[in-house]
Design an enzyme around this catalytic site. Structure first.
Site, short mmCIF file in Angstrom:
data_model
loop_
_atom_site.label_atom_id
_atom_site.label_comp_id
_atom_site.label_asym_id
_atom_site.label_seq_id
_atom_site.Cartn_x
_atom_site.Cartn_y
_atom_site.Cartn_z
CG ASP A 86 -0.64 0.22 8.07
OD1 ASP A 86 -1.50 1.20 8.58
OD2 ASP A 86 0.52 0.48 7.64
N GLY A 114 4.22 -4.25 3.81
CA GLY A 114 4.71 -5.36 3.63
C GLY A 114 4.13 -6.56 4.63
CE LYS A 122 0.89 1.00 4.36
NZ LYS A 122 1.60 2.37 4.79
N GLY A 126 7.65 1.38 4.76
CA GLY A 126 6.27 2.12 4.80
C GLY A 126 5.44 1.78 3.66
O1 C5P Z 1 -0.06 -1.17 14.98
P1 C5P Z 1 1.43 -1.58 14.59
O2 C5P Z 1 2.02 -2.39 15.49
O3 C5P Z 1 1.60 -1.51 13.25
O4 C5P Z 1 1.94 -0.18 14.92
C1 C5P Z 1 3.58 -0.13 15.20
C2 C5P Z 1 3.75 1.27 16.25
O5 C5P Z 1 3.49 2.32 15.79
C3 C5P Z 1 2.94 1.26 17.45
O6 C5P Z 1 3.46 0.75 18.45
C4 C5P Z 1 2.68 2.61 17.83
O7 C5P Z 1 4.09 3.10 18.51
C5 C5P Z 1 2.94 3.38 16.35
N1 C5P Z 1 1.60 3.73 15.93
C6 C5P Z 1 0.95 4.92 16.52
N2 C5P Z 1 -0.34 5.11 16.00
C7 C5P Z 1 -0.81 4.61 15.23
C8 C5P Z 1 -0.20 3.38 14.46
C9 C5P Z 1 1.02 3.07 14.96
O8 C5P Z 1 1.47 5.61 17.41
N3 C5P Z 1 -2.01 4.81 14.60
#
Ligand code: C5P
Length: 280
Positions: A133, A98, A7, A95
């Site tokens: 995501d 993947g 994406k 970013g």
């Molecule tokens: O949800 P995911 O594990 O992919 O997110 C990775 C990190 O990115 C989270 O631990 C958080 O620190 C940050 N994040 C955030 N706000 C979001 C998505 C991700 O702060 N909306």
């Protein structure tokens, strides 16, 4: 076999920090036809096994594909073993979603393999437990994603823009980029609605003008390599250069293949990590 599409973020507005440590976002996400391939086979045991063509991703419980299989088995009440093989084409920690795309492919694939009949919405809810995501990537196409990324409003449009992806040579930690945000990076006026209107109207030039990424400044402060590559690409590109997600991948959008291919060729002069793809 499941195809796991990458994406890009057309917009990523950060509204603020939430009590749970995540950030409230409002973003327009679009899949592109750069994809990993994910194979799932049931095994005799009860383990989740992960194999991949890339040494850059962990082949164990840290892999989001593993986490997805674990979440799925619990939700379905199934204890059977599964072997997950991932043929990686999407750059890692880039970013481009993947790892999340692979996880979403595992949810779809297990739903088929085990005939469990979960709806796309139910798979998206499982996906939210794996990563922010993942819900979006359960289906290809375009959506506005809100909350921490899991609240989806699907968008139907028929723009098939060409995309040149350029991956600067640095691995980015999403958590670090979010951590480096300052209040100036927040906005109370997300531009997703406006951008989606232009997408639906099929007007790529107007779309370009609204593309925005509230993580870009923080990512470039942390990883100056992104800025260096961006300057080189800006020098070569007839269109603006944007960043996807928490970076470092940069992208340029084109209505036609010709100029996209020319930029791809020019960037190949100094980088091997450049991809030509299309909205899907
Ligand atoms: O949800 P995911 O594990 O992919 O997110 C990775 C990190 O990115 C989270 O631990 C958080 O620190 C940050 N994040 C955030 N706000 C979001 C998505 C991700 O702060 N909306």
């Amino acid at each position: 076999m499941e195809r796991a599409y990458a994406k890009i973020n057309l917009t990523l507005d950060v509204l603020g920090r939430r009590p749970d440590g995540y950030h409230e976002v409002d973003m327009v996400m679009q899949t592109v036809d750069l994809s990993d391939l994910v194979w799932l086979d049931e095994t005799d045991g009860d383990a989740i096994e992960v194999e991949s063509s890339s040494s850059q991703i962990p082949a164990d419980h840290r892999n989001l594909a593993y986490v997805a299989a674990d979440v799925f088995r619990r939700a379905a009440g199934i204890r059977r073993g599964v072997r997950i093989r991932i043929d990686k084409s999407i750059p890692v920690a880039a970013g481009l979603g993947g790892g999340s795309a692979d996880a979403a492919a595992v949810l779809r694939g297990l739903n088929r393999l085990w005939n469990t009949g979960f709806s796309a919405d139910e798979l998206a809810q499982m996906g939210a437990r794996v990563g922010s995501d993942v819900p979006f990537l359960v289906q290809s196409g375009c959506a506005i994603a809100r909350g921490r990324g899991e609240r989806l409003e699907r968008v139907d449009h028929s723009l098939r823009a060409w995309v040149v992806l350029i991956r600067p040579p640095v691995f980015v930690s999403t958590a670090e980029v979010y951590e480096a945000l300052s209040p100036q990076d927040y906005t109370s006026e997300p531009r997703s609605r406006q951008l989606v209107e232009r997408l639906v109207a099929g007007d790529l030039e107007q779309v370009q003008a609204l593309v925005h990424n509230g993580l870009a400044d923080a990512a470039k402060r942390l990883y100056p390599e992104i800025l260096q590559v961006e300057r080189r690409v800006e020098h070569l590109s007839p269109v603006p250069v944007h960043m996807s997600g928490s970076g470092p991948t940069l992208y340029c959008l084109f209505a036609a293949r010709g100029p996209a291919q020319r930029l791809w060729g020019a960037v190949r002069g100094f980088s091997r990590d450049v991809y030509l793809c299309r909205f899907v």
